[in-house]
Design a protein around this motif. Structure first.
Motif, short mmCIF file in Angstrom:
data_model
loop_
_atom_site.label_atom_id
_atom_site.label_comp_id
_atom_site.label_asym_id
_atom_site.label_seq_id
_atom_site.Cartn_x
_atom_site.Cartn_y
_atom_site.Cartn_z
N LEU A 1 31.44 -13.31 -5.58
CA LEU A 1 30.17 -13.24 -4.94
C LEU A 1 30.11 -12.12 -3.88
CD1 LEU A 1 28.02 -14.81 -3.26
CD2 LEU A 1 29.88 -15.99 -1.80
N ILE A 2 31.57 -11.60 -3.44
CA ILE A 2 31.52 -10.39 -2.44
C ILE A 2 30.82 -9.29 -3.07
CG2 ILE A 2 32.95 -9.03 -1.04
CD1 ILE A 2 34.55 -11.49 -0.52
N GLU A 3 31.20 -8.92 -4.29
CA GLU A 3 30.89 -7.92 -4.97
C GLU A 3 29.35 -7.94 -5.35
OE1 GLU A 3 33.45 -7.56 -8.33
OE2 GLU A 3 35.09 -6.64 -7.21
N ARG A 4 28.83 -9.15 -5.58
CA ARG A 4 27.64 -9.30 -6.26
C ARG A 4 26.69 -8.96 -4.97
NH1 ARG A 4 27.94 -14.05 -7.88
NH2 ARG A 4 26.71 -15.11 -6.25
N VAL A 5 26.85 -9.60 -3.99
CA VAL A 5 26.21 -9.33 -2.88
C VAL A 5 26.10 -7.91 -2.05
CG1 VAL A 5 25.74 -10.14 -0.45
CG2 VAL A 5 26.18 -11.91 -2.08
N GLY A 6 27.26 -7.52 -2.29
CA GLY A 6 27.39 -6.11 -1.93
C GLY A 6 26.72 -5.12 -2.46
N ARG A 7 26.43 -5.36 -3.75
CA ARG A 7 25.78 -4.20 -4.75
C ARG A 7 24.13 -4.58 -4.32
NH1 ARG A 7 29.44 -5.83 -8.90
NH2 ARG A 7 28.04 -7.72 -9.43
N SER A 8 23.84 -5.78 -3.81
CA SER A 8 22.18 -5.68 -3.23
C SER A 8 21.97 -5.16 -2.00
CB SER A 8 21.92 -7.09 -3.38
OG SER A 8 22.73 -8.23 -2.21
N GLN A 9 23.11 -4.79 -1.30
CA GLN A 9 23.03 -4.12 0.04
C GLN A 9 23.36 -2.83 0.34
OE1 GLN A 9 26.30 -6.83 1.44
NE2 GLN A 9 24.62 -8.11 2.52
N THR A 10 22.88 -2.15 -0.91
CA THR A 10 23.06 -0.48 -0.77
C THR A 10 21.72 0.46 -0.18
OG1 THR A 10 22.22 -0.15 -3.08
CG2 THR A 10 24.64 -0.57 -2.53
N GLU A 11 20.55 -0.43 -0.43
CA GLU A 11 19.37 0.35 0.12
C GLU A 11 18.66 -0.09 1.31
OE1 GLU A 11 17.67 2.40 -1.73
OE2 GLU A 11 19.21 2.50 -3.19
N ASN A 12 18.73 0.86 2.02
CA ASN A 12 17.95 0.42 3.64
C ASN A 12 16.67 0.30 3.67
OD1 ASN A 12 20.71 0.88 4.61
ND2 ASN A 12 20.46 2.97 5.27
N THR A 13 16.26 -0.75 4.39
CA THR A 13 14.98 -0.91 4.69
C THR A 13 14.47 -0.18 5.64
OG1 THR A 13 15.12 -3.37 4.06
CG2 THR A 13 13.32 -2.66 5.49
N ARG B 1 29.61 0.57 13.66
CA ARG B 1 29.65 0.58 12.44
C ARG B 1 29.55 -0.76 11.74
NH1 ARG B 1 30.53 5.52 9.58
NH2 ARG B 1 30.88 4.59 7.74
N MET B 2 30.33 -1.47 12.55
CA MET B 2 30.34 -3.11 11.89
C MET B 2 28.63 -3.72 12.43
SD MET B 2 33.36 -3.88 10.44
CE MET B 2 33.30 -5.57 10.68
N GLN B 3 28.39 -3.27 13.56
CA GLN B 3 27.03 -3.83 14.16
C GLN B 3 25.78 -3.45 13.33
OE1 GLN B 3 25.64 -4.71 18.50
NE2 GLN B 3 25.71 -2.49 18.16
N ILE B 4 25.99 -2.08 12.93
CA ILE B 4 24.93 -1.45 12.30
C ILE B 4 24.79 -2.15 10.85
CG2 ILE B 4 24.00 0.66 11.28
CD1 ILE B 4 25.17 1.92 14.01
N ALA B 5 26.03 -2.26 10.22
CA ALA B 5 25.93 -2.95 8.66
C ALA B 5 25.26 -4.23 8.96
CB ALA B 5 27.27 -3.21 8.23
N LEU B 6 25.70 -5.12 9.78
CA LEU B 6 24.87 -6.27 9.89
C LEU B 6 23.46 -6.27 10.36
CD1 LEU B 6 25.26 -9.26 10.09
CD2 LEU B 6 25.94 -9.14 12.72
N LEU B 7 22.99 -5.31 11.21
CA LEU B 7 21.78 -5.01 11.46
C LEU B 7 20.52 -4.64 10.26
CD1 LEU B 7 19.73 -4.94 13.83
CD2 LEU B 7 20.23 -2.61 14.20
N HIS B 8 21.39 -3.59 9.36
CA HIS B 8 20.53 -3.29 8.26
C HIS B 8 20.41 -4.53 7.26
CE1 HIS B 8 20.03 0.99 8.39
NE2 HIS B 8 21.18 1.09 8.57
N GLU B 9 21.24 -5.48 7.22
CA GLU B 9 21.22 -6.79 6.52
C GLU B 9 20.18 -7.58 7.02
OE1 GLU B 9 21.09 -9.33 3.31
OE2 GLU B 9 22.10 -7.25 3.52
N ALA B 10 20.01 -7.85 8.46
CA ALA B 10 19.13 -8.62 9.02
C ALA B 10 17.59 -7.99 8.87
CB ALA B 10 19.35 -8.28 10.56
N PHE B 11 17.52 -6.51 8.85
CA PHE B 11 16.24 -5.96 8.35
C PHE B 11 15.90 -6.36 7.17
CE2 PHE B 11 17.28 -2.19 11.51
CZ PHE B 11 16.73 -2.92 12.60
N ARG B 12 16.96 -6.39 6.26
CA ARG B 12 16.40 -6.69 4.86
C ARG B 12 15.98 -7.96 4.66
NH1 ARG B 12 20.87 -2.71 3.40
NH2 ARG B 12 22.30 -4.27 3.96
N LEU B 13 16.62 -8.82 5.30
CA LEU B 13 16.26 -10.36 5.03
C LEU B 13 14.80 -10.74 5.59
CD1 LEU B 13 19.82 -11.85 6.02
CD2 LEU B 13 18.62 -12.01 3.68
#
Length: 316
Positions: free
Chosen positions: A254-266, A192-204
């Protein structure tokens, strides 16, 4: 150590488990549905043990001593006979898990604990109908388990505490660091931790913010340096003068603001995958993947040596 462990499945993970248990002094009997795979795995083990010996990762034992503790068994029944614990490593397919577990539950002694190396199938999905479901759980390693110490122990709703305790003792005797979950969730903790990081890597990469090489560099040359010995909560606790409350207060916006931008999967299986594959193959041609994996394992061995030395000299 006279206890016996049965390893079901002699692929990459099964072989690594066999090494880990044998290195700790357990008698290991390994079996596989394919006798050719089993025989090949026994030969492959010797090369892995040789690499470990070169890095002083056999606990001051010689290769032959450890290898002698691992025996191939073409019969599942023979491998299970007298085993205290079973580590199952079959295909990540639910129907196969159900079939294998029905067989293991029917053949293993009533007191034998049965753990699965599954990466993402909760134990409740394939043990519910078993008579001995109380002794079944997930024991998910981080690949490769003979080099990475963490192992997740995840119970089904009906798993006995005694089964968790037995597994934890065996794993800790084998040098593993147990992550003991209170209840099951899809993907457990590590994935779960790894996949959360992976999704952000995809988004970037998908957003054109960075290449996959630079995203990888952010982890391997950045975050991983501290993550190799402390986790996210301790990182936060140490990154503000007054601890984690201070950290969450100072960086909360900062944590809340960035977190809100990480809700959509690529969509990482569409055009983005073509980009990722092209970038990765430019950095590492396909015919060099196996060599790079071997390099990774050597680096993990070197890290294991460093962490062992650091724990002895600086404290764990």
């Amino acid at each position: 150590m006279n206890e016996k462990i049965a390893v079901i499945g002699s692929g990459l993970i099964g072989r690594a488990w066999a090494i880990s248990f044998a290195r700790a002094g357990y008698a290991v009997e390994m079996t596989d549905i394919d006798p050719d795979n089993l025989n090949q795995s026994v030969q492959t083990l010797k090369g892995s043990l040789s690499d470990l010996a070169k890095h002083d990762l056999l606990n001051d034992q010689d290769i032959n001593t450890v290898a002698a503790r691992i025996s191939p068994q073409e019969s599942v029944a023979a491998a299970l006979d007298g085993a205290t614990y079973v580590q199952e490593n079959t295909a990540e397919v639910l129907e196969i898990k159900k079939q294998v577990y029905a067989e293991l539950d029917g053949m293993a002694a009533p007191e034998t604990v049965i753990g699965s190396s599954t990466s993402g199938l909760m134990a409740s999905l394939f043990t519910e109908e078993l008579k001995g479901r109380h002794r079944c759980l997930v024991a998910h390693p981080i690949n490769p388990p003979h080099l990475v110490p963490a192992v997740e122990l995840c119970p089904a709703p009906w798993t006995d505490k005694a089964a968790m305790d037995t597994t934890a003792t065996i794993m800790e005797n084998a040098g593993h660091k147990t992550i003991r979950m209170e209840r099951e969730i899809d993907g457990f903790i590590v994935n779960r931790m790894q996949i959360a990081l992976l999704h952000e890597a995809f988004r970037l990469v998908d957003g054109g913010y960075a290449s996959c090489e630079d995203v990888d560099r952010a982890i391997k040359d950045g975050l991983s340096h501290r993550w190799s010995f402390i986790g996210p909560f301790e990182t936060g606790d140490l990154n503000a003068p007054n601890g984690i409350r201070d950290y969450c207060t100072k960086f909360g916006e900062l944590i809340e603001r960035v977190g809100r931008s990480q809700t959509e999967n690529t969509d990482f299986r569409g055009p983005l995958l073509d980009i990722l594959e092209a970038q990765r193959r430019e950095l590492l041609p396909a015919d060099q993947l196996a060599d790079r994996a071997a390099w990774r394992d050597r680096r993990l061995m070197a890290l294991a040596v460093h962490k062992k030395h650091a724990a002895n000299t600086l404290g764990d």
